[in-house]
Design a protein around this motif. Sequence first.
Motif, short mmCIF file in Angstrom:
data_model
loop_
_atom_site.label_atom_id
_atom_site.label_comp_id
_atom_site.label_asym_id
_atom_site.label_seq_id
_atom_site.Cartn_x
_atom_site.Cartn_y
_atom_site.Cartn_z
N HIS A 514 35.97 37.97 42.44
CA HIS A 514 36.99 38.37 43.41
C HIS A 514 36.50 39.46 44.35
O HIS A 514 36.76 39.41 45.56
CB HIS A 514 38.25 38.85 42.68
CG HIS A 514 39.34 39.27 43.59
ND1 HIS A 514 40.09 38.37 44.32
CD2 HIS A 514 39.82 40.51 43.93
CE1 HIS A 514 40.98 39.02 45.06
NE2 HIS A 514 40.83 40.32 44.84
N TYR A 515 35.81 40.45 43.79
CA TYR A 515 35.36 41.59 44.60
C TYR A 515 33.96 41.40 45.17
O TYR A 515 33.43 42.30 45.82
CB TYR A 515 35.44 42.88 43.78
CG TYR A 515 36.85 43.28 43.46
CD1 TYR A 515 37.63 43.99 44.37
CD2 TYR A 515 37.43 42.93 42.24
CE1 TYR A 515 38.94 44.36 44.07
CE2 TYR A 515 38.74 43.30 41.93
CZ TYR A 515 39.49 44.00 42.86
OH TYR A 515 40.79 44.36 42.58
N LYS A 552 43.88 34.07 38.75
CA LYS A 552 42.90 34.91 39.43
C LYS A 552 43.63 36.03 40.18
O LYS A 552 44.84 36.00 40.35
CB LYS A 552 42.04 34.07 40.36
CG LYS A 552 41.21 33.03 39.60
CD LYS A 552 40.20 32.33 40.48
CE LYS A 552 39.38 31.35 39.66
NZ LYS A 552 38.25 30.76 40.43
N GLN A 553 42.88 37.01 40.64
CA GLN A 553 43.48 38.18 41.30
C GLN A 553 44.33 37.77 42.50
O GLN A 553 45.33 38.44 42.80
CB GLN A 553 42.39 39.16 41.75
CG GLN A 553 41.83 40.03 40.63
CD GLN A 553 40.67 39.38 39.91
OE1 GLN A 553 40.46 38.17 39.98
NE2 GLN A 553 39.90 40.18 39.19
N ASP A 554 43.97 36.68 43.18
CA ASP A 554 44.75 36.24 44.34
C ASP A 554 45.92 35.33 43.96
O ASP A 554 46.61 34.80 44.83
CB ASP A 554 43.85 35.54 45.35
CG ASP A 554 43.20 34.27 44.79
OD1 ASP A 554 43.49 33.90 43.63
OD2 ASP A 554 42.39 33.66 45.51
#
Length: 598
Positions: A514-515, A552-554
Amino acid sequence: MNKMKRISLLVVAMMVFLVSAVPTMAKEKEAPVSREITNVQAFTKLYGYIRFFHPSDENEKIDWQRFAIYGVSKARAAKSDKELTAALQELFYPIAPTMRFTNKDKAARLNRPKQARNLTAWLHQGVKMNSPQEMYTSERLQSEGTSEILLQKHILKPGEVVVKQITPGVFAHIPIVLYRDSKGTIGATAESADRLTKLQQQLAKIKLDKVSLNDRNVQLANVVITWNAIQHFYPYFDVVKVDWERTLIDALQQSLNNRTLDQYSLTMKRMLAKLQDGHSLFIVPELEREAVYAPYRVEWIEDQVVVTNAKEETGLKPGDVILMINGKKADSHFKELELTMQGSRQYKRILAAREFYIGKKGTEARLTVQRGKTKLDLTILYGDRTVEEFITPGVVEQVKDGIYYVNLTRLTEDMFQQNLSKLGHAKGVIFDLRGYPYPGTIGINILKYLTDSPFQTPQFHMPLFVFPDHENVKFNLIQYTHEPEKSKLKGKVAFLTYGGAVSYSETIMGIVEHYRLADIIGQPTAGANGDANFIQLPGGCIVGWTGLVTLKQDGSQHHLIGIQPTVLVQRTIKEVREGRDVYLEKAIETINAKQNNQ
């Protein structure tokens, strides 16, 4: 999640349905259901509704494992629908005296008794049975008054009732909110209280520490308990499409036909395999004690079963192609295993490779292998342990000028601090997460040295159940934030991963993805994250499944998809034979290319 232990063991067997052609469409042809199966199926449904959602005081006075065994034996004996309904009434009336059987499916709330002081209902965060997991809970909560009951994000009305069809033409009206007075829940009668005492006396005769898995009623009871836990509390039915009702019928039928413990274990694993859940498992301790391991590893490479690591005494070498195992074609055997494993496609392949080297005490593996133009027949003795999946450098080792390899599955905090100076100034660092971090390793904290900003874990959503059958489920978000460290790794970074990276490994890799903290070299991860939930069943077996939803983070789907590599790697037989690690080679190549492009 990173706070709890994940267990990922081998789970087997997808069911194959017979498909028949009809003039207008193709549909599954289902075998007729016997009287006995119909009876146990009806008991199974009512068992789940009453055990998990009817909040009577009597509910908590019942040993539900004993009741499953006892109830199965009573339900099996019914000879007709009328006898079945009578048997179910006799079994459940002492526990749920306000439940009614009718031929109508319209619900009507319970009337408020004059003496009512407040309300009670069940709230399940996941579900808590007899697992040591602390994050999952099941509680009967109480309201202040009688107007409504607040169950975190749920609000239920007094006397709320659900109606569920138990058999054709018979509907159970089951209160999920009960009134209480100063003594407890309202609804019991002198007759129901007397029957409860007699029921408890019958259940006390069942000695759970002595029940046998060879007992047909115990096998059926374990299907009842497991099926209901999944039916009401498995959080991925929106992603995984499965006819869970039909799965129950198949599992009950197979349980009636089982003759050995191996067959029983296979029945349970077949049922769980339908879930495509990488955390699902079924363990029979007696069978686990018989398991032994061949000292070699294999992988499916170029559509063949290829040895990737082996002890010297086996006579095997990396790059050998296994043609036959114990009289079976190795590639066909591998594909059969792959079809019976749990989880995503990529995880099934890894698990099949792990299952390939497992045998039973007192047996041996007879192999025919191809080495170049030579065929060899070898007999391999099983032992207590196997070899590592990958042949790797040391935990921290320089593999090229200025580029270090770090085995993140074994790196402790102390080891990292001892090597921080040289890793911090290295041209590149390659972190290997092809596996699961051992207890006591640095784990997620390594990421604090790769960024200047705080970062968050994937989203973990705890389901809140107050209704049966996944109706109106709500969720609590659990997400952790980590602060960066002042010290940083200044060079280029790459992570190695593959289809066997599961759960906590995916939490780490999900942050990297993600990052965009580093290049991800390898193959998609398992697609199975989140804390597993467990039940210890009668007879000592253990069943497990994923108890919460990971996104997921999104907010996008993680289950079955996993973490995707930025640089895809495919192993070759030539590379394995030459003792090379193409994952590592590709990581070095990627770091050098980025260094040169600066």
